[in-house]
Design a protein around this motif. Structure first.
Motif, PDB file in Angstrom:
ATOM      1  N   GLY A 112       0.803  -1.215   0.000  1.00  0.00           N
ATOM      2  CA  GLY A 112       0.000   0.000   0.000  1.00  0.00           C
ATOM      3  C   GLY A 112       0.842   1.275   0.000  1.00  0.00           C
ATOM      4  O   GLY A 112       2.009   1.279   0.389  1.00  0.00           O
ATOM      5  N   PHE A 113       0.210   2.336  -0.479  1.00  0.00           N
ATOM      6  CA  PHE A 113       0.868   3.654  -0.493  1.00  0.00           C
ATOM      7  C   PHE A 113      -0.115   4.683   0.028  1.00  0.00           C
ATOM      8  O   PHE A 113      -1.261   4.766  -0.430  1.00  0.00           O
ATOM      9  N   ASN A 114       0.323   5.479   1.011  1.00  0.00           N
ATOM     10  CA  ASN A 114      -0.488   6.567   1.551  1.00  0.00           C
ATOM     11  C   ASN A 114       0.430   7.761   1.818  1.00  0.00           C
ATOM     12  O   ASN A 114       1.431   7.627   2.524  1.00  0.00           O
ATOM     13  N   GLN A 115       0.064   8.902   1.240  1.00  0.00           N
ATOM     14  CA  GLN A 115       0.885  10.098   1.437  1.00  0.00           C
ATOM     15  C   GLN A 115       0.000  11.326   1.296  1.00  0.00           C
ATOM     16  O   GLN A 115      -0.801  11.435   0.368  1.00  0.00           O
ATOM     17  N   LYS A 116       0.145  12.255   2.227  1.00  0.00           N
ATOM     18  CA  LYS A 116      -0.600  13.493   2.122  1.00  0.00           C
ATOM     19  C   LYS A 116      -0.124  14.293   0.908  1.00  0.00           C
ATOM     20  O   LYS A 116       1.070  14.327   0.618  1.00  0.00           O
ATOM     21  N   ALA A 117      -1.063  14.892   0.224  1.00  0.00           N
ATOM     22  CA  ALA A 117      -0.710  15.637  -0.990  1.00  0.00           C
ATOM     23  C   ALA A 117       0.268  16.757  -0.669  1.00  0.00           C
ATOM     24  O   ALA A 117       1.135  17.093  -1.477  1.00  0.00           O
ATOM     25  N   PHE A 146      -3.927   1.064  -3.480  1.00  0.00           N
ATOM     26  CA  PHE A 146      -4.077  -0.286  -2.943  1.00  0.00           C
ATOM     27  C   PHE A 146      -4.546  -1.197  -4.064  1.00  0.00           C
ATOM     28  O   PHE A 146      -4.982  -0.737  -5.126  1.00  0.00           O
ATOM     29  N   GLY A 147      -4.457  -2.498  -3.840  1.00  0.00           N
ATOM     30  CA  GLY A 147      -4.886  -3.443  -4.861  1.00  0.00           C
ATOM     31  C   GLY A 147      -4.258  -4.805  -4.664  1.00  0.00           C
ATOM     32  O   GLY A 147      -3.709  -5.131  -3.609  1.00  0.00           O
ATOM     33  N   THR A 148      -4.328  -5.623  -5.699  1.00  0.00           N
ATOM     34  CA  THR A 148      -3.760  -6.967  -5.671  1.00  0.00           C
ATOM     35  C   THR A 148      -3.017  -7.225  -6.971  1.00  0.00           C
ATOM     36  O   THR A 148      -3.213  -6.527  -7.970  1.00  0.00           O
ATOM     37  N   TYR A 149      -2.176  -8.236  -6.954  1.00  0.00           N
ATOM     38  CA  TYR A 149      -1.506  -8.673  -8.177  1.00  0.00           C
ATOM     39  C   TYR A 149      -1.202 -10.161  -8.044  1.00  0.00           C
ATOM     40  O   TYR A 149      -1.110 -10.710  -6.942  1.00  0.00           O
ATOM     41  N   GLY A 150      -1.047 -10.814  -9.166  1.00  0.00           N
ATOM     42  CA  GLY A 150      -0.710 -12.235  -9.172  1.00  0.00           C
ATOM     43  C   GLY A 150       0.751 -12.420  -9.501  1.00  0.00           C
ATOM     44  O   GLY A 150       1.326 -11.682 -10.300  1.00  0.00           O
ATOM     45  N   GLU A 151       1.366 -13.395  -8.876  1.00  0.00           N
ATOM     46  CA  GLU A 151       2.762 -13.685  -9.171  1.00  0.00           C
ATOM     47  C   GLU A 151       3.032 -15.171  -9.008  1.00  0.00           C
ATOM     48  O   GLU A 151       2.344 -15.864  -8.266  1.00  0.00           O
ATOM     49  N   GLU A 155      10.364 -21.639  -5.293  1.00  0.00           N
ATOM     50  CA  GLU A 155      10.713 -22.190  -3.997  1.00  0.00           C
ATOM     51  C   GLU A 155      11.762 -21.308  -3.305  1.00  0.00           C
ATOM     52  O   GLU A 155      12.784 -20.956  -3.882  1.00  0.00           O
ATOM     53  N   ASP A 156      11.483 -20.950  -2.052  1.00  0.00           N
ATOM     54  CA  ASP A 156      12.383 -20.157  -1.205  1.00  0.00           C
ATOM     55  C   ASP A 156      12.593 -18.739  -1.720  1.00  0.00           C
ATOM     56  O   ASP A 156      13.503 -18.045  -1.259  1.00  0.00           O
ATOM     57  N   ASP A 157      11.774 -18.281  -2.669  1.00  0.00           N
ATOM     58  CA  ASP A 157      11.907 -16.922  -3.179  1.00  0.00           C
ATOM     59  C   ASP A 157      11.035 -15.964  -2.376  1.00  0.00           C
ATOM     60  O   ASP A 157       9.960 -16.333  -1.890  1.00  0.00           O
ATOM     61  N   ASP A 158      11.500 -14.730  -2.249  1.00  0.00           N
ATOM     62  CA  ASP A 158      10.685 -13.693  -1.630  1.00  0.00           C
ATOM     63  C   ASP A 158       9.746 -13.107  -2.674  1.00  0.00           C
ATOM     64  O   ASP A 158       9.925 -13.289  -3.883  1.00  0.00           O
ATOM     65  N   SER A 159       8.754 -12.382  -2.214  1.00  0.00           N
ATOM     66  CA  SER A 159       7.837 -11.700  -3.112  1.00  0.00           C
ATOM     67  C   SER A 159       8.598 -10.664  -3.930  1.00  0.00           C
ATOM     68  O   SER A 159       9.543 -10.032  -3.451  1.00  0.00           O
ATOM     69  N   LEU A 160       8.183 -10.465  -5.191  1.00  0.00           N
ATOM     70  CA  LEU A 160       8.870  -9.522  -6.061  1.00  0.00           C
ATOM     71  C   LEU A 160       8.594  -8.074  -5.676  1.00  0.00           C
ATOM     72  O   LEU A 160       9.396  -7.190  -5.949  1.00  0.00           O
ATOM     73  N   LEU A 161       7.442  -7.817  -5.065  1.00  0.00           N
ATOM     74  CA  LEU A 161       7.089  -6.462  -4.639  1.00  0.00           C
ATOM     75  C   LEU A 161       7.048  -6.429  -3.118  1.00  0.00           C
ATOM     76  O   LEU A 161       6.194  -7.060  -2.496  1.00  0.00           O
ATOM     77  N   ASN A 162       7.965  -5.685  -2.512  1.00  0.00           N
ATOM     78  CA  ASN A 162       8.040  -5.623  -1.057  1.00  0.00           C
ATOM     79  C   ASN A 162       7.635  -4.267  -0.495  1.00  0.00           C
ATOM     80  O   ASN A 162       7.288  -4.171   0.684  1.00  0.00           O
ATOM     81  N   ASN A 163       7.692  -3.224  -1.310  1.00  0.00           N
ATOM     82  CA  ASN A 163       7.265  -1.902  -0.862  1.00  0.00           C
ATOM     83  C   ASN A 163       6.764  -1.104  -2.059  1.00  0.00           C
ATOM     84  O   ASN A 163       6.943  -1.517  -3.215  1.00  0.00           O
ATOM     85  N   ALA A 164       6.133   0.027  -1.773  1.00  0.00           N
ATOM     86  CA  ALA A 164       5.499   0.814  -2.833  1.00  0.00           C
ATOM     87  C   ALA A 164       6.496   1.319  -3.867  1.00  0.00           C
ATOM     88  O   ALA A 164       6.153   1.488  -5.047  1.00  0.00           O
ATOM     89  N   GLU A 165       7.744   1.556  -3.453  1.00  0.00           N
ATOM     90  CA  GLU A 165       8.749   2.059  -4.389  1.00  0.00           C
ATOM     91  C   GLU A 165       9.074   1.070  -5.488  1.00  0.00           C
ATOM     92  O   GLU A 165       9.659   1.449  -6.514  1.00  0.00           O
ATOM     93  N   ASP A 166       8.715  -0.193  -5.321  1.00  0.00           N
ATOM     94  CA  ASP A 166       8.981  -1.198  -6.345  1.00  0.00           C
ATOM     95  C   ASP A 166       8.092  -1.028  -7.578  1.00  0.00           C
ATOM     96  O   ASP A 166       8.424  -1.528  -8.656  1.00  0.00           O
ATOM     97  N   TYR A 167       6.954  -0.350  -7.426  1.00  0.00           N
ATOM     98  CA  TYR A 167       6.050  -0.187  -8.566  1.00  0.00           C
ATOM     99  C   TYR A 167       5.580   1.250  -8.773  1.00  0.00           C
ATOM    100  O   TYR A 167       4.903   1.545  -9.758  1.00  0.00           O
ATOM    101  N   LEU A 168       5.943   2.141  -7.860  1.00  0.00           N
ATOM    102  CA  LEU A 168       5.390   3.489  -7.903  1.00  0.00           C
ATOM    103  C   LEU A 168       6.486   4.538  -7.703  1.00  0.00           C
ATOM    104  O   LEU A 168       7.369   4.387  -6.859  1.00  0.00           O
ATOM    105  N   LYS A 199      -4.286  -5.346 -10.295  1.00  0.00           N
ATOM    106  CA  LYS A 199      -5.533  -4.607 -10.162  1.00  0.00           C
ATOM    107  C   LYS A 199      -5.328  -3.566  -9.072  1.00  0.00           C
ATOM    108  O   LYS A 199      -5.326  -3.900  -7.880  1.00  0.00           O
ATOM    109  N   ALA A 200      -5.148  -2.326  -9.473  1.00  0.00           N
ATOM    110  CA  ALA A 200      -4.827  -1.272  -8.510  1.00  0.00           C
ATOM    111  C   ALA A 200      -5.867  -0.162  -8.566  1.00  0.00           C
ATOM    112  O   ALA A 200      -6.473   0.105  -9.606  1.00  0.00           O
ATOM    113  N   THR A 201      -6.055   0.480  -7.415  1.00  0.00           N
ATOM    114  CA  THR A 201      -6.942   1.638  -7.304  1.00  0.00           C
ATOM    115  C   THR A 201      -6.152   2.809  -6.734  1.00  0.00           C
ATOM    116  O   THR A 201      -5.459   2.660  -5.720  1.00  0.00           O
ATOM    117  N   LEU A 202      -6.243   3.942  -7.409  1.00  0.00           N
ATOM    118  CA  LEU A 202      -5.570   5.170  -6.974  1.00  0.00           C
ATOM    119  C   LEU A 202      -6.631   6.182  -6.538  1.00  0.00           C
ATOM    120  O   LEU A 202      -7.564   6.465  -7.296  1.00  0.00           O
TER     121      LEU A 202
END
Length: 309
Positions: A112-117, A146-151, A155-168, A199-202
């Motif tokens: 998730g990402f949340n930041q005051k304008a 916020f949203g979801t994604y499929g990946e 085996e033994d791998d971490d998720s490809l997206l760990n924080n908002a900076e990875d996609y935003l 599937k993301a919502t802004l």
């Protein structure tokens, strides 16, 4: 005269050894691949010893040495399999195949990402990237994603997206907040391993002006009660979901298809230049309420105005 069939003993020993390897791997739950990688060189040693043994004794006895081609081919096949396994292991392909077999497809939450304008921000410039996106106006002063994604997780791998900076990417310059959705990371390998079905919502504060570059992707806009003007260019299929009490005017320019409630659009057809020869583009106006604020749509394939059920 005695006949020696070279290869028969080697094949017999190889079969016994292979059986023992399979038995040990089942009982002790050992890695069969690693056992084969360390065991296969013995096959050539056994076959070579057998050939030297019979050549040596054939000189002392009246014997005829005959090669058992089928047995030698069998031993050679086992040895070749070992060599192939060595090559696959050294190149990393065997590890990739093993990991892909044990991988799983799952749907996970987008970080998730949340930041005051921020004070002084008057507009948002949005680059949607290559993934479909839902954009809503909000009452709060925060920009949220916020949203979801499929990946496919190996085996033994971490998720490809760990924080908002990875996609935003979010940057402020003066009175403008720039937001860009990045191309999602992927892992190169024998089998595809990466992200998909995002599937993301802004959510953007309603009082801010918004300029959206659609990058030819499909977008869903939920402007609700706008307090400023929005604009969208170069989208694919654009769905605009309006509330009955929305006070908004939709100004579509250079759009191939306009859809929505009957008698909602006031349209004029316009022919474009030679690059769009044969394609009729349309300009249209759709009013909901007094149309105090405007949603301007340009160079978009389809605009579909909807009301929630």
């Amino acid at each position: 005269m005695r006949t020696w069939r070279v290869g028969t003993i080697s094949m017999g020993i190889s079969l016994v050894g292979l059986g023992l390897v399979l038995l040990v791997s089942q009982i002790s739950d050992m890695n069969l691949t690693m056992i084969l990688l360390s065991w296969w060189p013995l096959l050539f040693m056994i076959l070579g010893t057998e050939i030297l043994f019979y050549i040596y004794f054939s000189r002392k006895e009246s014997s005829f040495v005959k090669y058992d081609i089928l047995s030698i081919l069998f031993v050679g096949l086992l040895g070749t399999t070992g060599i192939v396994l060595i090559l696959l292991t050294s190149s990393g392909l065997l590890d990739q195949v093993r990991a892909a077999v044990n991988s799983e497809e799952k749907t996970v939450n987008l970080p998730g990402f949340n930041q005051k304008a921020g004070k002084g921000i008057q507009r948002v410039v949005l680059d949607t990237g290559s993934y479909p996106l839902t954009i809503e106006s909000g009452k709060d002063e925060e920009v949220s994603v916020f949203g979801t994604y499929g990946e496919r997780v190996m085996e033994d791998d971490d998720s490809l997206l760990n924080n908002a900076e990875d996609y935003l990417l979010v940057e402020r310059n003066g009175d403008t907040l720039y937001i860009s959705f990045k191309d999602l990371p992927s892992q190169n390998g024998l089998l595809d391993s990466g992200t998909r079905n995002l599937k993301a919502t802004l959510i953007i504060p309603a009082e801010l002006a918004v300029e959206i570059d659609g990058q030819s992707t499909d977008l869903v806009l939920k402007p609700r009660k706008l307090l400023n003007d929005w604009s969208v260019k170069d989208s694919g299929n654009l769905s605009v979901v309006l509330q009955d009490n929305s006070d908004i005017k939709i100004d579509a320019r250079g759009v191939e298809e306009l859809e929505g409630p009957e008698s909602g659009w006031k349209m004029t057809e316009v022919k474009k230049g030679t690059s769009d020869e044969g394609i009729v583009k349309k300009n249209g106006i759709f009013n909901n309420g007094d149309g105090k604020h405007t949603l301007t749509v340009t160079d978009t394939f389809n605009v579909n105005v909807q009301y929630p059920d």
